[in-house]
Design an enzyme around this catalytic site. Structure first.
Site, PDB file in Angstrom:
ATOM      1  N   ASP A  73      -2.049   7.944   1.663  1.00 41.77           N
ATOM      2  CA  ASP A  73      -1.427   6.636   1.893  1.00 41.77           C
ATOM      3  C   ASP A  73      -0.023   6.865   2.443  1.00 41.77           C
ATOM      4  O   ASP A  73       0.862   7.346   1.728  1.00 41.77           O
ATOM      5  CB  ASP A  73      -1.359   5.821   0.598  1.00 41.77           C
ATOM      6  CG  ASP A  73      -2.738   5.498   0.050  1.00 41.77           C
ATOM      7  OD1 ASP A  73      -3.623   5.181   0.870  1.00 41.77           O
ATOM      8  OD2 ASP A  73      -2.925   5.563  -1.177  1.00 41.77           O
ATOM      9  N   LEU A  74       0.193   6.524   3.686  1.00 37.90           N
ATOM     10  CA  LEU A  74       1.423   6.860   4.395  1.00 37.90           C
ATOM     11  C   LEU A  74       2.661   6.363   3.654  1.00 37.90           C
ATOM     12  O   LEU A  74       2.803   5.164   3.372  1.00 37.90           O
ATOM     13  CB  LEU A  74       1.384   6.265   5.806  1.00 37.90           C
ATOM     14  CG  LEU A  74       2.589   6.569   6.691  1.00 37.90           C
ATOM     15  CD1 LEU A  74       2.708   8.074   6.931  1.00 37.90           C
ATOM     16  CD2 LEU A  74       2.474   5.812   8.010  1.00 37.90           C
ATOM     17  N   ASP A  75       3.560   7.303   3.345  1.00 40.50           N
ATOM     18  CA  ASP A  75       4.857   7.010   2.714  1.00 40.50           C
ATOM     19  C   ASP A  75       4.734   6.286   1.377  1.00 40.50           C
ATOM     20  O   ASP A  75       5.659   5.591   0.955  1.00 40.50           O
ATOM     21  CB  ASP A  75       5.745   6.180   3.664  1.00 40.50           C
ATOM     22  CG  ASP A  75       6.188   6.993   4.866  1.00 40.50           C
ATOM     23  OD1 ASP A  75       6.157   8.235   4.803  1.00 40.50           O
ATOM     24  OD2 ASP A  75       6.563   6.371   5.881  1.00 40.50           O
ATOM     25  N   GLU A  76       3.613   6.442   0.689  1.00 41.83           N
ATOM     26  CA  GLU A  76       3.423   5.762  -0.584  1.00 41.83           C
ATOM     27  C   GLU A  76       3.114   6.718  -1.723  1.00 41.83           C
ATOM     28  O   GLU A  76       2.646   6.318  -2.780  1.00 41.83           O
ATOM     29  CB  GLU A  76       2.300   4.710  -0.456  1.00 41.83           C
ATOM     30  CG  GLU A  76       2.642   3.566   0.494  1.00 41.83           C
ATOM     31  CD  GLU A  76       1.573   2.482   0.514  1.00 41.83           C
ATOM     32  OE1 GLU A  76       0.692   2.517  -0.369  1.00 41.83           O
ATOM     33  OE2 GLU A  76       1.624   1.615   1.392  1.00 41.83           O
TER      34      GLU A  76
END
Length: 294
Positions: A236-239
């Protein structure tokens, strides 16, 4: 007589007597606790422990590392929940230094900061190589005597490039990959394969601005707070789970260039802290968040 210092980390279902059981085991094996931190999460029902201790290697005294590993393995089995909850633990020498690959694109501030701290003895890691999808910062790695690998990437060669990256991870026996403003999205396969072993840094704004020139976007919207977030990388991108954050108050007098300069300083500081805390085994995963014993 010689001493060896160790770090023990433990994550398990919360219950009474865990600290006492670990302390008793150490005492029975002739060890002395020098630092101890623990946290019980009421919301997840998980317990987290980090202990540093000294073992004196002498006849009739402290046990050796293999003996301690075996003793903790047996003890950890008692901490599992009836529902089969996972028990995670690690015992390692305190002076063990993780081997690190730093990945970067064209912005060199975080890379330069990490390399300087590494050379100055301010990071508890060994930076063994720098990898980039551009050749621009090869000179910087060379100036610090660190191997530089240019691995260009396109949409068509992404899988091949990541395969070459994993080959470097294996060749250098790497423990951690640090994305120091590496401006490419890692594949889900790579994130899964190296779960908990990749740290990223990115800007943090309120509101958030994605895409190109985020500091200029922030200036246009008149933000009052800017910051930086260091986190573990997931699909999950940047999470991914957050390790450290920095924040600074700004106002209408700051130009886009000034916001950029402030932001780059915060990115460098937050990333260096996260890398060092990870290296010192002070960061334990707690689902989608972390427990950080600073």
């Amino acid at each position: 007589m010689s001493e060896r210092e160790y770090v023990l980390t433990l994550a398990c279902p919360d219950s009474r007597g865990i600290v006492a059981a670990v302390a008793n085991l150490l005492s029975e094996h002739g060890c002395n606790i020098t630092e101890s931190q623990q946290y019980g999460d009421h919301y997840t029902g998980r317990f987290f422990l980090r202990m540093q201790f000294v073992a004196e290697a002498r006849d009739g005294g402290a046990a050796d590392e293999d003996t301690l590993q075996g003793a903790f393995a047996a003890l950890a089995g008692d901490f599992g929940g009836a529902d089969g909850s996972i028990v995670e633990w690690n015992l390692s020498r305190r002076d063990a230094r993780p081997k690190v690959i730093v990945m970067v694109s064209k912005f060199g501030h975080c890379l330069n900061d990490l390399l300087y701290r590494h050379r100055s003895g301010l990071l508890d890691v060994d930076i063994v190589a720098v990898v980039s999808n551009h050749p621009d910062l090869g000179f910087l790695a060379d100036s610090y005597g660190v191997d530089f690998h240019h691995l260009p990437i396109t949409a068509e060669t992404k899988r091949e490039q990541e395969t070459r990256l994993l080959e470097l991870v294996e060749r250098y026996d790497v423990d951690l990959v640090v994305l120091a403003r590496y401006m490419q999205v890692l594949s889900e396969e790579l994130c899964t394969k190296m779960s908990g072993r990749i740290i990223n840094i990115h800007h943090s704004f309120l509101p958030s601005f994605k895409g190109a020139r985020p500091y200029h976007q922030a200036h246009t919207r008149g933000v009052k707070l800017i910051g930086a977030t260091a986190h573990y990388v997931t699909a999950d991108l940047d999470e991914g789970p957050i390790i450290e954050q920095e924040v600074s108050r700004v106002d209408h007098t700051h130009s886009p260039e000034q916001l950029t300069a402030i932001g780059r300083d915060m990115e460098s500081v937050a990333l260096a802290r996260a890398v060092n805390w990870h290296a010192q085994r002070r960061v334990l995963l707690n689902g989608e968040k972390t427990v950080v014993f600073d």
